[in-house]
Design an enzyme around this catalytic site. Structure first.
Site: not given
Ligand code: ITT
Length: 196
Positions: A7, A9-11, A69-70, A180
């Protein structure tokens, strides 16, 4: 076993590292493999995108790889932003701007349906093979206004009724307990422990 957590995404990464802390794997992250380009997320579902990312990074790293993917799915917006959650409005849109847009789209008559859920689809791949898949979901509502500074992404507008607060107002532990990603990665941790 080494497991690549694919991923950017740092969060997400912070939460995943905490959820897999006791699993029998040594985590490798994309910062250890900076030469791998990101895939285009062309799937129509969270599960398709999780598979696509896991296979993309597994093929390029040669490692067993987990990707997820989330996103946030809002009933009154026909499931939007859904798989486009990271790109909603535009990929670099600040979250306060996204919150304002969502809240204005939901500013209908009192009593309007504000039901929403966060979904997290996880896939583990080795080469082209998917070894494990699971999905976690948490049901909630879109808050009247953003509240809280913890978490990341859409957490400040995701009101979780059993807590009486948004997921940005609670500790990471409390969020992961019900949300989730917590559900999905606890199932992955169980699978990792049961593997021969
Ligand atoms: P990777 O594909 O590299 O993992 P990304 O941020 O692009 O990173 P996604 O395409 O899965 O990942 O997008 C997920 C988005 O959904 C994320 O950027 C947030 O905006 C939102 N999201 C997912 N989980 C979340 C959470 O636990 N709390 C708040 N927002 C969330």
């Amino acid at each position: 076993m080494r497991l690549l957590v694919a991923t950017t995404n740092p969060g997400k990464l912070r939460e995943i590292a905490s959820l897999l802390a006791d699993a029998p794997v040594a985590l490798v992250t994309l910062t250890d493999l900076p030469h791998i380009e990101e895939p285009e997320e062309t799937g129509l579902t969270f599960q398709e995108n999780a598979r696509l990312k896991a296979i993309h990074y597994a093929g390029r790293s040669g490692m067993v790889t987990v990707a997820e993917d989330s996103g946030l799915s809002i009933d009154a917006l026909g499931g939007e932003p859904g798989v486009r959650s990271a790109r909603f409005l535009r990929p670099d849109a600040p979250y306060p701007e996204r919150f304002a847009e969502i809240l204005s789209r939901l500013s209908g008559p009192p009593g309007q349906n504000r039901a929403a859920r966060f979904v997290c689809a996880v896939a583990v791949a080795h080469g082209d093979t998917i070894l494990f898949e699971t999905t976690g979901t948490v049901e909630g509502e879109i808050a009247d206004a953003p509240r809280g500074t913890r978490g990341f992404g859409y957490d400040p507008i995701f009101y979780y009724p059993p807590y009486g607060s948004t997921l940005a107002e609670v500790t990471e532990e409390a969020k992961l307990h019900v949300a989730h990603r917590g559900q999905a990665f606890r199932a992955l941790a169980d699978w990792l422990r049961e593997r021969p």
